[in-house]
Write a protein that holds these residues in place. Structure first.
Motif, PDB file in Angstrom:
ATOM      1  N   LYS A 329      36.057  38.776  42.493  1.00  0.00           N
ATOM      2  CA  LYS A 329      36.015  37.292  43.517  1.00  0.00           C
ATOM      3  C   LYS A 329      34.408  37.540  43.146  1.00  0.00           C
ATOM      4  O   LYS A 329      34.049  36.521  43.474  1.00  0.00           O
ATOM      5  CB  LYS A 329      36.788  37.243  44.897  1.00  0.00           C
ATOM      6  N   LEU A 474      41.862  37.069  37.089  1.00  0.00           N
ATOM      7  CA  LEU A 474      42.639  35.743  38.037  1.00  0.00           C
ATOM      8  C   LEU A 474      43.636  35.842  36.434  1.00  0.00           C
ATOM      9  O   LEU A 474      43.662  35.362  35.228  1.00  0.00           O
ATOM     10  CB  LEU A 474      42.649  34.992  37.911  1.00  0.00           C
ATOM     11  N   ARG A 476      45.909  33.219  34.169  1.00  0.00           N
ATOM     12  CA  ARG A 476      46.318  31.803  34.002  1.00  0.00           C
ATOM     13  C   ARG A 476      44.749  31.202  34.105  1.00  0.00           C
ATOM     14  O   ARG A 476      44.698  30.007  34.087  1.00  0.00           O
ATOM     15  CB  ARG A 476      46.925  30.770  34.559  1.00  0.00           C
ATOM     16  N   GLU A 478      42.708  31.485  36.492  1.00  0.00           N
ATOM     17  CA  GLU A 478      41.879  30.935  37.719  1.00  0.00           C
ATOM     18  C   GLU A 478      40.392  31.414  37.807  1.00  0.00           C
ATOM     19  O   GLU A 478      40.090  32.279  37.509  1.00  0.00           O
ATOM     20  CB  GLU A 478      43.122  31.558  38.645  1.00  0.00           C
ATOM     21  N   ILE A 479      39.931  30.500  38.704  1.00  0.00           N
ATOM     22  CA  ILE A 479      38.389  30.451  38.436  1.00  0.00           C
ATOM     23  C   ILE A 479      38.072  31.988  40.084  1.00  0.00           C
ATOM     24  O   ILE A 479      38.802  30.897  41.185  1.00  0.00           O
ATOM     25  CB  ILE A 479      37.700  29.461  39.277  1.00  0.00           C
ATOM     26  N   CYS A 480      37.508  32.726  39.502  1.00  0.00           N
ATOM     27  CA  CYS A 480      37.536  33.876  40.463  1.00  0.00           C
ATOM     28  C   CYS A 480      36.639  33.773  42.026  1.00  0.00           C
ATOM     29  O   CYS A 480      37.140  33.252  43.276  1.00  0.00           O
ATOM     30  CB  CYS A 480      36.402  34.990  40.194  1.00  0.00           C
ATOM     31  N   ASN A 482      37.234  30.634  43.532  1.00  0.00           N
ATOM     32  CA  ASN A 482      38.208  29.925  44.142  1.00  0.00           C
ATOM     33  C   ASN A 482      39.707  31.166  44.916  1.00  0.00           C
ATOM     34  O   ASN A 482      40.385  30.340  44.845  1.00  0.00           O
ATOM     35  CB  ASN A 482      38.969  29.281  43.262  1.00  0.00           C
ATOM     36  N   MET A 483      39.502  32.374  44.637  1.00  0.00           N
ATOM     37  CA  MET A 483      40.366  33.235  44.410  1.00  0.00           C
ATOM     38  C   MET A 483      41.265  32.767  46.488  1.00  0.00           C
ATOM     39  O   MET A 483      40.529  32.916  47.185  1.00  0.00           O
ATOM     40  CB  MET A 483      40.091  34.403  44.168  1.00  0.00           C
ATOM     41  N   ASP A 484      42.097  32.999  46.605  1.00  0.00           N
ATOM     42  CA  ASP A 484      43.112  33.085  47.495  1.00  0.00           C
ATOM     43  C   ASP A 484      43.080  34.423  47.691  1.00  0.00           C
ATOM     44  O   ASP A 484      43.144  35.317  47.747  1.00  0.00           O
ATOM     45  CB  ASP A 484      44.570  32.883  47.473  1.00  0.00           C
TER      46      ASP A 484
END
Ligand code: HEM
Length: 512
Positions: A329, A474, A476, A478-480, A482-484
């Motif tokens: 993240k 992450l 596909r 995905e933006i770090c 916004n990580m879940d």
């Protein structure tokens, strides 16, 4: 007849009233003295259930919400059980240091006691000679620096296996949660039990055990309703799991005991010098040697092994899972860490345990992970005597919940507490032993965690090697940012969803 009527009129009736008045008087006196006690502030409570309705599954969050209204030392009632909740560093210091002797018990918990041989382990047994002896055996022979070092080979072998598994994924998505879990389980099984156990049956048994440890027992808080636990099948379930675990451990210990009896004296001497003896080996040896009359029997050995298994796996695993999550993240933190690891490794194929002590930024990353994602959010203690804390009276037998999760993010002590900033630990006086009470992931004092070295070595070895060998991202694209990062509260606070990452091998150029 006349005589008996007289006796009734002159003696029995007045005596009855006299006794009644005395009882009422004494009751009033005791209530008066209770109300004269300066008890900590409390949230309002309902009859019978007390404050139970105000505590959610993620109890550390519920406690903090209430503490914001009622203060850092708050008295709650979970059913009929009084519980003092501690939510800042000052109150924690009073409990864990200033009045430590009054708070060295854990309190008895129905379900957990049932599955841990009635609290015969280290973590749950109340303070006293039995706990002292067990704790000293663990500190000197199982978890000492020397003992931790003696298992270096096991850790390095398992870590290499994990790196190979990541390598094999060739840049596709890897379930890091599962990888870390199996690294932990395998290391701890080999150390504690002498070999790996990771079949479906074993994993289910461990999982069910952990679920039971945190299962809500109505009878624990409202004894008159304990029949509900029987109706829900909780008692039967705990009995079944305890039996399964007991049979499993009994078989292993029996195998060891048989092997030891068959060995010649010479090979027994060899055994003592061997570097890779499992905890069961060591405990059986301590049992044989013990001549002090200390109650060290099979049950003790099983309870200690169970203890280490449960407390060691979940806490270490959770820390690694959150550390990898925060590194992904926060790409800048990841870069700084990779730079440091490269410098220390100087192009070697792997980071070894001898390198770990030199990694200062890594130490700060681990501390920051433990501050923000403390694996055991609540440290449980219980008072063994009446004592005054921050001017408030705490009665003997009161349970205490130290909210290490809330303390680690107290804005009065931490700037931007929700931010992941390892730099705050660089050149600071924070250690892992809880010498500063705003940072107590391992508790503090006599009952503080004896597994710090054990946990730290594995956590740092795994982190250092993975970030040295791979770039993590992450899936596909995905933006770090916004990580879940959602949590779930179980025995420890885990990530709600598995950590899925793509690991790309770092090029030779990047490694030097
Ligand atoms: C990141 C990993 C870990 C964390 C955060 C952690 C945290 C804790 C905490 C908060 C306590 C209660 C301390 C107190 O009451 O003051 C504790 C107790 C304990 N821990 Fe750990 N622990 C970790 C790993 C381990 C490991 C790896 C082992 C053993 C191999 C271990 C063994 C124990 C034992 C036996 C106790 C009970 C001590 C007693 O009651 O006397 N822990 N731990």
């Amino acid at each position: 007849m006349l005589f008996s009527m007289n006796v009734l009129a002159y003696f029995i009736v007045p005596s009855f009233f006299l006794i009644l008045i005395t009882i009422i008087y004494l009751k009033c006196l005791s209530t008066l003295s209770k109300t004269h006690k300066n008890l900590p502030p409390s949230p309002w409570k309902l009859p019978i259930i007390g404050n139970l309705h105000q505590v959610g599954k993620d109890y550390h969050r519920s406690f903090l919400k209430l503490a914001r209204i009622h203060g850092p030392l708050m008295l709650m009632h979970l059913g009929s059980v009084p519980l003092v909740v501690v939510s800042n560093a000052h109150a924690a210091e009073e409990i864990l240091k200033t009045y430590e002797l009054a708070f060295l018990d854990r309190g008895e918990s129905h379900i957990i006691w049932k599955i841990t041989y009635g609290g015969k382990d280290i973590a749950l047994s109340n303070y006293g000679e039995y706990w002292r002896r067990l704790r000293s055996i663990a500190a000197l022979h199982l978890l000492s620096n020397k003992s931790v070092q003696s298992f270096q080979q096991v850790r390095e072998e398992e870590m290499t296996l994990m790196l190979d598994r990541i390598q094999e994924t060739c840049g596709s998505v890897v379930n890091f949660t599962k990888l870390i879990l199996s690294l932990n389980n395998d290391v701890i099984c080999r150390l504690a039990l002498g070999r790996k156990y990771n079949g479906e049956k074993f994993n289910t048994m461990v999982e069910q055990f952990k679920q039971l440890v945190v299962a809500f027992s109505v009878g624990e808080y409202i004894p008159s309703l304990s029949w509900i636990d029987t109706l829900r099948g909780l008692n039967a379930k705990s009995h079944k799991i305890a039996k399964e675990f007991d049979e499993f451990l009994e078989d292993i210990i029996e195998e060891y005991a048989r092997r030891n009896t068959n060995e010649s004296l010479v090979s027994k001497i060899d055994m003592v010098d061997r570097q890779d003896r499992s905890f069961i080996d060591i405990l059986l040896e301590k049992q044989r040697e013990d001549e002090s009359g200390f109650q060290f029997n099979r049950v003790t050995i099983k309870a200690v092994i169970l203890d280490i298994f449960v407390v060691a796996t979940d806490t270490t695993f959770t820390t690694l899972e959150w550390a990898f999550s925060e590194l992904v993240k926060n790409p800048l933190v990841m870069k700084t860490l990779q730079k440091e690891v490269n410098l220390i490794a100087r192009g070697k194929p792997k980071i070894t345990e001898d390198d770990i002590g030199k990694l200062e930024y890594m130490d700060a990353v681990v501390k920051e992970t433990l501050r923000l994602h403390v694996p055991a959010p609540i440290i449980p203690r219980a008072s063994s005597q009446d004592v005054k804390i921050m001017g408030y009276d705490i009665e003997a037998g009161t349970r205490v919940a130290i909210n290490a999760w809330a303390i680690g993010r107290d804005p009065a002590k931490w700037e931007d507490p929700e931010e992941f900033r390892p730099e705050r630990f660089l050149n600071s006086s924070f250690d892992y032993k809880g010498s500063r009470f705003e940072f107590i992931p391992f508790g503090a004092g006599r009952r503080g965690c004896p597994g710090i070295q054990f946990a730290n070595t594995l956590i740092k070895l795994a982190l250092a090697n993975v970030v040295y060998k791979f770039d993590l991202a992450l899936p596909r694209g995905e933006i770090c940012g916004n990580m879940d990062m959602s949590e779930t509260a179980a025995l420890t606070v885990h990530k709600l969803n598995h950590l899925l990452l793509v690991a790309t091998p770092r090029s030779e150029i990047k490694l030097v």
